[in-house]
Design an enzyme around this catalytic site. Structure first.
Site, PDB file in Angstrom:
ATOM      1  CG  HIS A 184       5.734   1.025  -3.461  1.00  0.00           C
ATOM      2  ND1 HIS A 184       4.699   1.661  -2.823  1.00  0.00           N
ATOM      3  CD2 HIS A 184       6.537   2.003  -3.928  1.00  0.00           C
ATOM      4  CE1 HIS A 184       4.865   2.966  -2.895  1.00  0.00           C
ATOM      5  NE2 HIS A 184       5.981   3.214  -3.561  1.00  0.00           N
ATOM      6  CB  CYS A 237       2.371   5.801 -12.525  1.00  0.00           C
ATOM      7  SG  CYS A 237       4.067   6.215 -12.957  1.00  0.00           S
ATOM      8  NE  ARG A 278      11.650   8.558  -3.395  1.00  0.00           N
ATOM      9  CZ  ARG A 278      10.919   8.278  -2.323  1.00  0.00           C
ATOM     10  NH1 ARG A 278       9.876   9.012  -2.018  1.00  0.00           N
ATOM     11  NH2 ARG A 278      11.229   7.271  -1.545  1.00  0.00           N
ATOM     12  CB  ALA A 325       6.321   7.073  -9.568  1.00  0.00           C
TER      13      ALA A 325
END
Lengths: 500, 513
Positions: free
Chosen positions: A205, A72, A106, A75
């Protein structure tokens, strides 16, 4: 360098037809647009045009109930872009889960004293309760920011990473951020990355990039003596140390990396970015937005590069050097020459063990294309690839990398991926944690290509050695030959092995 | 050049090479604008003090490094414990990616679940269409026997009505009318993963039991395990004990096979789990026993409402907790505890006696889900240890009261403190100001081990950085033996590390301990 091979168009077309036949009609129609077979060969170079087509629909909504592998917007923002910025505290604003599941997963390596001057592997959450949903969470957010200032005074700033409820209950996190930034004299960045926005990580992003533009750049006087060879590395998240293995090369080539976004990054590096001469972008998907902005606003050119595998590293280093002229070009050639014996030794050692091995990829960001040549440098062949959250421009760029007949799958579903892997039975699958265990159960070697399967770095020459070693250890481990109980060889498995 | 083809250096040694150390030092100096070292060190030291602890424990809004997850994770885990059941989580899709990853990282196994993939338009108009299309796709693609629907917080905030939506979907033919689609509303902003577990199990039971005639089968027992990352080892161990006793029982929710499928060339999306016919028949059981009280509060109430006797335990681990569990089962089923089990018990006691000198007086900090913390504190006291800090981020006032009662029952619990609702950043202060010998919890505790040098024993979900421990039981006498050995290994390894320096400490580097 590029290997010469073609993939089985007929088989791949048949596989697509087969998986689609299992969907309800309406969904089959929608999924059909996301699956294709690359129709003719291209060259592995980003600049060239190519007649290859791997044209699929992308960046559109996932179909409900099919087991998409996507994440999503939260994220994409907290997990990818913001989370690695090490000297800021990132609040997962909303219920506890999102921050919990993304906590330390990550592998964004960094240096610092965690909890004192750096905060990457920590989970700060506002842990929303029912009353926060009903009455709003702004008051709570104010208090949280005060508590962070009290307990973590060496933070350089705070970001507020919105989870789903924030946008639904109408909280004004921008107002809170402004007020508290003034009060504490710190950078506080509200990010509207609620998970329901957009169709995947990708919008997260973009939103995160926009937040950098709107809340950080040009907000402070930055004292900095610029140099002629200053570059920012953009879109390297330092997974397993990738950015470090890249930085060492750029510095050897005579460049000065004044900022790394956002692996091992500090707020100062982000603030200073507009003073650089060139933006080098690795993960185009997640950070092209800010590069375009810096180009428009500050006139900073940007350049895509690829530090996976020696062929692409060399090509990229030369392309970067060309931008800066003879001095850097000379140093670059020296750097390439210095590492040549290492590359030769790695290829001499591992290529015979990997030659002709087939690989299917399903990843995010840049990797579905960027890692292709690194595999080919080791003699491996890519039979299928696809993006979790790619856009049209990603698939265009992919055309330069793949060979004719390569199976292309966008936003693949659990069902499709399983059937494709079953049908192709590649020697290796590179994808994520959710895909790892189903694939291994089928007796097919697997590497996680998001987290480097807890290994890495994979960037740079130092990383290529690790990459080659990892491909070898995955494929050539003896466990894959132990799957069949000797007293009971299943007919199906023997048949599929025979067919290879 | 540090890297070579002959000896490939991984990240840990690679970045310790001089080239990289120098590069990183220069990056810090020239580009990071760090605070002066003195300032960093001063704060570092200050965080170890009582002064910092007071501020830290006084937090009212911020949670840092909590040891709890959200409801739908528990619902997805719960659904994995039923025959061929696909979890369908209604709401944003990223959540489901997170649950699947989280479960896979712990179990090292596939974790299947689907999302209704709601986006902005669904936030405005509701997610009915997503439910209708989604159920049809899931049913067609994955051929489940049952689809268990739960919710993310997005669907809860906009107030989607699962019951109505599922009815609608059935009317539109997404799944056959008689296809089983139990559901549970699992808002992430209420409770934690253990409540999501509770809700989903209850949702399944209500789906199959509501309106059905119950004819009691005397002596038959249902067992509900609760949210348990060690279900693979635990459920199998308990079944072995119940089989030894000859009890007629049903595990309601059993993910032990689902999260431990073999590697033989076949990917089993579904494996094991409580059979649907057994769930239906379980209505008739005389009693339902929960292994974890706080994981099943609502479900047990429901079991009582349908007429079953109900009892709950706090994760039957250790001697007395196992004794009580077995005696309860024996009382309900009328089956005697066989001699074989008494001998097993004796073997655990034997092991504890053999090792007691190494355990007596050891101080522990224990954190995790409320029942787990209760169980470990109790076992630790049975070995002569002192559970100095008992912390549960999802522990309630009721849990606190129960803990205090337990701790007061033993001289080894006199100095213990109970910390409901606190997180691991709070525990960091507790460990600095009132240190302990050992820390017991999940992988998240590794940061506490780094900061406070307290050895961490990983005994509860999630365990990401050690493999396969969940395949061994913690419950029952066998489980007790496993826990005992794990604790002892940690103690001996630490002692060996401390006494290994040649000519300095190795006078104590004893061969026999």
């Amino acid at each position: 360098m590029s290997l010469d091979y073609q993939n089985d168009v007929t088989l791949h077309e048949k596989l697509i037809e087969e998986v689609l036949s299992h969907y309800p009609d309406k969904s089959a129609k929608r999924r059909k647009k996301h699956l294709s077979v690359a129709t003719s060969g291209g060259e592995a170079s980003e600049a060239d045009t190519t007649d290859l087509e791997c044209d699929v629909k992308s960046n559109i909504k996932s179909i409900p109930g099919v087991m998409t592998i996507r994440g999503c917007a939260y994220a994409g923002s907290k997990g990818v872009v913001w989370g690695p910025v090490k000297d800021m505290v990132h609040i997962s604003h909303g219920p506890v889960g999102c921050g919990q599941y993304s906590w330390s997963q990550r592998r964004n390596y960094y240096t610092g004293i965690t909890g004192i001057d750096t905060f990457v592997t920590m989970q700060f959450t506002s842990d929303f309760q029912e009353k926060d949903i009903v009455f709003g969470g702004d008051k709570k957010l104010e208090k949280i920011i005060d508590e962070i200032e009290e307990l973590f005074p060496l933070n350089k700033g705070i970001t507020v990473q919105s989870e789903c409820p924030i946008g639904l209950i109408g909280d004004d996190i921008e107002a809170v951020s402004r007020k508290k930034a003034k009060e504490h004299g710190k950078t506080i960045v509200p990010v509207r990355c609620e998970g329901f926005r957009g169709v995947s990580q990708s919008l997260g992003h973009h939103i995160a990039n926009d937040a950098i533009r709107d809340w950080i750049l040009d907000k402070k006087e930055v004292e900095f003596e610029a140099g002629p060879y200053d570059v920012n590395v953009i879109g390297d998240y330092n997974i397993g140390g990738d950015a470090w293995a890249s930085r060492i090369l750029l510095e050897e080539a005579g460049l000065r990396v004044v900022g790394n976004w956002s692996g091992d990054a500090t707020l100062a590096e982000i603030e200073r970015a507009p003073k650089a001469k060139l933006n080098l972008i690795h993960c185009y998907r997640s950070m092209n937005y800010i590069c375009r902005h810096m180009e428009e606003k500050y006139g900073i050119a940007w350049m895509e590069y690829n530090f996976f595998g020696p062929s692409q590293i060399e090509a990229s280093l030369r392309k970067i050097a060309k931008h800066f002229g003879p001095e850097i070009e000379a140093k670059t050639e020296k750097t390439i020459a210095k590492y040549r014996p290492l590359v030769d030794a790695i290829i001499a050692k591992y290529r015979p063990r990997l030659e002709g091995k087939t690989v299917m990829l399903y990843v995010g960001g840049l990797r579905p294309r960027h890692v292709i040549t690194a595999h080919e440098d080791l003699g491996m062949e890519i039979v299928g690839t696809g993006y979790e959250f790619g856009h049209n421009d990603d698939y265009q760029r992919t055309a330069h990398y793949v060979k004719k007949g390569t199976l292309i799958y966008d936003d693949v579903t659990g069902y499709e991926l399983e059937k494709f892997i079953e049908g192709i039975r590649p020697d290796l699958v590179g994808s994520g944690i959710k895909e790892k265990y189903p694939v291994q159960k089928m007796g097919i070697p697997f590497r996680q290509m998001h987290s480097w399967d807890y290994s890495g770095p994979y960037h740079g020459y130092d990383g290529f050695a690790i990459f080659a070693r990892d491909m070898d250890l995955a494929i050539n481990n003896p466990v894959w030959d132990l799957y069949d109980a000797p007293w009971k060889k299943t007919a199906a498995r023997s048949a599929s092995i025979a067919a290879e | 050049m540090p890297q070579s083809a002959e000896k490939v250096l991984d990240h840990a040694p690679l970045f310790r090479e001089p080239e990289y150390r120098q590069m990183l030092a220069e990056k810090k100096l020239n580009f990071e604008c760090p605070y002066p070292d003195q300032m960093v060190n001063d704060l570092c030291e200050f965080t170890k003090t009582w002064g910092y602890r007071e501020k830290n424990l006084a937090r009212e809004a911020l949670l840092v490094n909590p040891a709890k997850a959200c409801q739908p994770l528990g619902a997805v885990f719960a659904a994995a414990g039923f025959e061929r059941t696909m979890s369908f989580v209604h709401g944003s899709q990223g959540c489901v990616a997170y649950y699947r990853s989280h479960l896979s990282r712990h179990f090292k196994e596939p974790a299947s679940a689907v999302s209704s993939s709601m986006t902005e338009d669904a936030a405005v108009f509701g997610g009915l269409k997503n439910m209708v299309d989604g159920l049809a796709n899931t049913y067609t693609l994955y051929d489940p026997k049952m689809i268990a629907v739960s919710t993310t917080c997005m669907a809860e905030v906009i107030g989607d009505d699962l019951h109505g939506f599922i009815e609608n979907a059935k009317n539109e033919g997404s799944v056959p009318r008689d296809f089983d689609v139990p559901f549970a509303h699992t808002p992430a902003f209420v409770g934690s993963h253990i409540d999501g577990y509770d809700g989903m199990v209850q949702g399944v039971l209500e789906h199959f039991w509501d309106g059905k005639e119950r004819s009691e089968a005397a002596g038959v027992v249902n067992i509900i395990p609760g949210f348990d990352g060690f279900c693979v080892g635990n459920n199998r161990e308990l079944k072995r004990l119940l089989d030894l006793m000859g009890v007629s029982y049903t595990f309601i929710q059993d993910a032990s096979d689902q999260f431990d499928t073999p590697s033989d060339g076949e990917f089993r999306m579904f494996d094991g789990g409580t059979k649907i016919q057994d769930v239906k028949a379980a209505l008739n059981a005389e009693a339902t026993l929960s292994l974890q009280h706080y994981s099943t509060r609502s479900t047990l109430k429901y079991c009582e409402e349908v007429g079953q006797a109900a009892a709950s335990f706090h994760y039957p681990l250790g001697v007395q907790a196992t004794d009580e569990f077995l005696m309860k089962v024996s009382a309900i089923s009328g089956k005697e505890i066989p001699e074989a089990i008494r001998l097993e018990r004796g073997r655990l006691i034997d092991a504890m006696a053999d090792s007691q000198s190494w355990l007596h007086g050891k101080k522990y900090a224990i954190y995790g889900d409320p029942d787990f913390v209760y169980a470990v504190a109790r076992f630790v006291m049975e070995t002569g240890g002192e559970p100095t800090h008992c912390l549960s981020t999802n522990g309630t006032a009721a849990w606190e009261a129960e803990m205090k009662e337990l701790l007061e029952s033993s001289p080894f619990g006199k100095a213990a403190q109970v910390w409901p609702g606190k997180d691991l950043w709070a525990l960091r202060s507790l460990l600095f100001t009132e240190p302990v010998d050992l820390l017991i919890g999940s992988s998240y505790g590794k940061y506490l081990e780094r900061d406070t040098a307290t050895p961490l024993i990983r005994l509860t979900f999630p365990i990401f950085d050690r493999h396969h421990h969940h395949r061994f039981p913690l419950m029952g006498y066998q489980g007790g033996l496993h826990v005992l050995t794990t604790i002892l290994d940690k103690i001996f390894d630490k002692l060996d590390r401390e006494t290994i320096v040649p000519g300095v400490t190795d006078y104590s580097y004893d061969l026999t301990r």
